[in-house]
Design an enzyme around this catalytic site. Sequence first.
Site, short mmCIF file in Angstrom:
data_model
loop_
_atom_site.label_atom_id
_atom_site.label_comp_id
_atom_site.label_asym_id
_atom_site.label_seq_id
_atom_site.Cartn_x
_atom_site.Cartn_y
_atom_site.Cartn_z
N TYR A 1 10.72 -4.76 2.14
CA TYR A 1 9.29 -4.98 1.89
C TYR A 1 8.47 -4.52 3.09
CZ TYR A 1 4.80 -7.27 1.16
OH TYR A 1 3.45 -7.51 1.02
N SER B 1 0.42 -4.45 4.62
CA SER B 1 0.74 -5.83 5.03
C SER B 1 1.04 -5.85 6.51
CB SER B 1 1.96 -6.35 4.27
OG SER B 1 2.42 -7.56 4.85
#
Length: 269
Positions: free
Chosen positions: A156, A143
Site C-alpha cells: 500500500y 498517502s
Amino acid sequence: MSKQDIRGAALITGASTGIGAAYADRLARAGHDLILVARDTGRLGALAARLRGETGVNIDIITADLTDKADLARVESRLADDAAIDILINNAGVALSGPFVEQDLERIDGMIQLNIVSVTRLAHAAAKAFAARDRGAIVNISSVAGLAPELQMAVYGATKAYVTYFTQTLRLQLSPNIQLQAVLPGATRTEIWDRSGHGGADVLDPNMLMELDDLVDAALAGFHQGELITIPSLPDAADFAAYDAARAKLLPNLSRNRSAARYKVGEPA
Ligand SMILES: NC(=O)c1ccc[n+]([C@@H]2O[C@H](COP(=O)([O-])OP(=O)(O)OC[C@H]3O[C@@H](n4cnc5c(N)ncnc54)[C@H](OP(=O)(O)O)[C@@H]3O)[C@@H](O)[C@H]2O)c1
C-alpha cells in the site's frame, strides 16, 4: 476551484463514500458539474440525487470497477471525449492490513491495479485532453504512508509513493496551466479502515485520526494555494521543503562514471 478559476466539470473516482464523496459535496457546492465513479450504483445514485437537489448542478454517475480493464476503458474514454471536464480527482483506492507474506496475493494484485494502474491510465487520458486545451487540474490522492516505511504497509505504501512521485514528475512535464496536486492524508475516518482489515477507524489513536470534512477542506485549501504536495496534518510546510531539499542534494551524485570510494575494495575510503 483553482487560481486559474477552473469552472468545468469534475470526474471523481471512488465517489460513493469517504474522501471521494466529500470532494463531490464540496465541488457541487462550488458549482461544478460532476461525474461520479465507483462500483456501488445505489450509493452513487443517492449521493447524486441529494447533491442535485441541494445544489442544482448536473451529475452523471458511472458504475465501474476500476480494476476491470473494460470498465476502466469506459472512464478513460469519458475523460478523453468530454470537453466539459476540467478536473480529475483520482481518488479511488484500497489498503490492506497485515504483514506482506500474510496478505492475499489476489488482493495485493487488485490493490496495485486500482492504486497504480487505474490512477496512471486515468491521469494519462486526462493529461492528454487537458494538454490539448491547455487547462485543467489533476488531483491524485496519495498517502503519508508513501513517505514512511516505518508504518509497515509494504505494498500500500509503495503504491502511494508511486502516486506522489508520479505527480511530482508530471509537474515537470505538463504545462503550468494544468494544475497538479498530490494529497497525502494521514489516517482519516472513512470505511477504508474496515475494508482493509484494520478493524475500523475507532481502533486508531484519536490524536492521529482526522475527520473527513477537515481532511477534504484542507486538501482544497492546499489546492487553492497552488500546492503540488499537500499534507493536511503537517503544521509547517517548511518541514516538507527541507525533506525535499535533502533529497535534491543527492542529485549530482546519483549517477556518475565511478563508484564511491567506500566501495573500492582494498583502497582507502
Ligand atoms: N482514509 C484514510 O485514512 C486515508 C489515508 C491516506 C490516503 N487515503 C486514500 O484516500 C483515497 C480514498 O480513500 P477513503 O479513505 O475515502 O476510502 P473508502 O472510504 O474505502 O472509499 C474508497 C472509494 O473507492 C471506491 N472503490 C474501491 N474499490 C474500487 C474499484 N475497484 N473500482 C472503483 N471504485 C472503487 C469505493 O467505492 P465502491 O466500493 O462503491 O466501488 C469508495 O467510493 C484512497 O486512495 C486512499 O488510499 C485514505
